[in-house]
Design an enzyme around this catalytic site. Structure first.
Site, PDB file in Angstrom:
ATOM      1  N   ASP A  26      -7.663   3.896  -3.004  1.00 31.97           N
ATOM      2  CA  ASP A  26      -6.695   3.509  -1.986  1.00 31.97           C
ATOM      3  C   ASP A  26      -7.256   3.703  -0.586  1.00 31.97           C
ATOM      4  OD1 ASP A  26      -3.944   2.690  -1.271  1.00 31.97           O
ATOM      5  OD2 ASP A  26      -3.848   4.711  -0.423  1.00 31.97           O
ATOM      6  N   HIS A  27      -7.888   4.850  -0.333  1.00 37.56           N
ATOM      7  CA  HIS A  27      -8.479   5.094   0.980  1.00 37.56           C
ATOM      8  C   HIS A  27      -9.660   4.159   1.236  1.00 37.56           C
ATOM      9  CE1 HIS A  27      -5.819   8.196   1.924  1.00 37.56           C
ATOM     10  NE2 HIS A  27      -6.486   9.248   1.467  1.00 37.56           N
ATOM     11  N   ARG A  48       3.063   8.855  -6.943  1.00 40.34           N
ATOM     12  CA  ARG A  48       3.493  10.242  -6.766  1.00 40.34           C
ATOM     13  C   ARG A  48       4.810  10.495  -7.485  1.00 40.34           C
ATOM     14  NH1 ARG A  48       1.257   9.048  -1.838  1.00 40.34           N
ATOM     15  NH2 ARG A  48       3.249   8.493  -0.884  1.00 40.34           N
ATOM     16  N   ASP A  92       0.833  -1.199   0.000  1.00 41.51           N
ATOM     17  CA  ASP A  92       0.000   0.000   0.000  1.00 41.51           C
ATOM     18  C   ASP A  92       0.873   1.255   0.000  1.00 41.51           C
ATOM     19  OD1 ASP A  92      -2.420   1.524   0.184  1.00 41.51           O
ATOM     20  OD2 ASP A  92      -2.070   1.743   2.329  1.00 41.51           O
ATOM     21  N   ASP A 129      -8.206   0.910   2.345  1.00 44.77           N
ATOM     22  CA  ASP A 129      -7.701   1.055   3.711  1.00 44.77           C
ATOM     23  C   ASP A 129      -8.842   1.050   4.731  1.00 44.77           C
ATOM     24  OD1 ASP A 129      -5.154   1.218   2.674  1.00 44.77           O
ATOM     25  OD2 ASP A 129      -5.070   3.405   2.758  1.00 44.77           O
ATOM     26  N   ASP A 165       2.830   1.545  -3.563  1.00 45.05           N
ATOM     27  CA  ASP A 165       2.087   2.009  -4.746  1.00 45.05           C
ATOM     28  C   ASP A 165       1.787   3.499  -4.670  1.00 45.05           C
ATOM     29  OD1 ASP A 165      -0.042   1.978  -2.898  1.00 45.05           O
ATOM     30  OD2 ASP A 165      -1.484   1.391  -4.419  1.00 45.05           O
TER      31      ASP A 165
END
Length: 134
Positions: A69-70, A56, A48, A73, A51
């Site tokens: 992504d969030h 970025r 996590d 999570d 990536d």
């Protein structure tokens, strides 16, 4: 795996094991699912973080990627809390406040951090932020 061996979440507690009962009528589930879960969590957190840094670095990050992504999570925090509840042997019948704490605290921290990022447009983290960053 943890939920397969610990469906009621309290099979590992001393009360469920029989408090040293030698009759052998109650068996304690194996502990290896917790080792597997901890390794899987470490791999998840490492990937996590990798990536996000890669996106970025290459300039390929996007709001949709951040949302995905969030979202992953947030879902994972529920599974992590459930694994901790099973590992601690907390009973839903007698340990409600401990279970509530283990479920709400990670969600609250995640919510507050996401809220702060939404309004400040920056994700401010401490120098060391978890086992796979630093």
């Amino acid at each position: 795996l943890v939920w397969f061996y610990y469906p009621n979440m309290d099979e590992g507690s001393p009360a469920a094991a029989g408090d040293g009962d030698v009759d052998g009528d109650k068996t304690v589930p194996p502990l290896w699912p917790f080792a597997f879960t901890s390794i899987a969590m470490l791999i998840y957190q490492t990937l996590d973080n990798m990536d996000g840094k890669q996106s970025r670095k290459t300039g390929s990050s996007s709001p949709l990627g951040l949302l995905f992504d969030h979202g992953c999570d947030a879902v994972n925090s529920v599974f992590g809390s459930a694994n901790w509840i099973a590992a601690l042997g907390l009973s839903p019948r007698s340990d409600q406040w401990q279970i509530l704490t283990l479920v709400v605290v990670p969600m609250a921290a995640f919510y507050i951090t996401t809220w702060e990022e939404y309004y400040t447009h920056r994700l401010v983290l401490p120098i060391i932020n978890g086992p796979t960053e630093g």
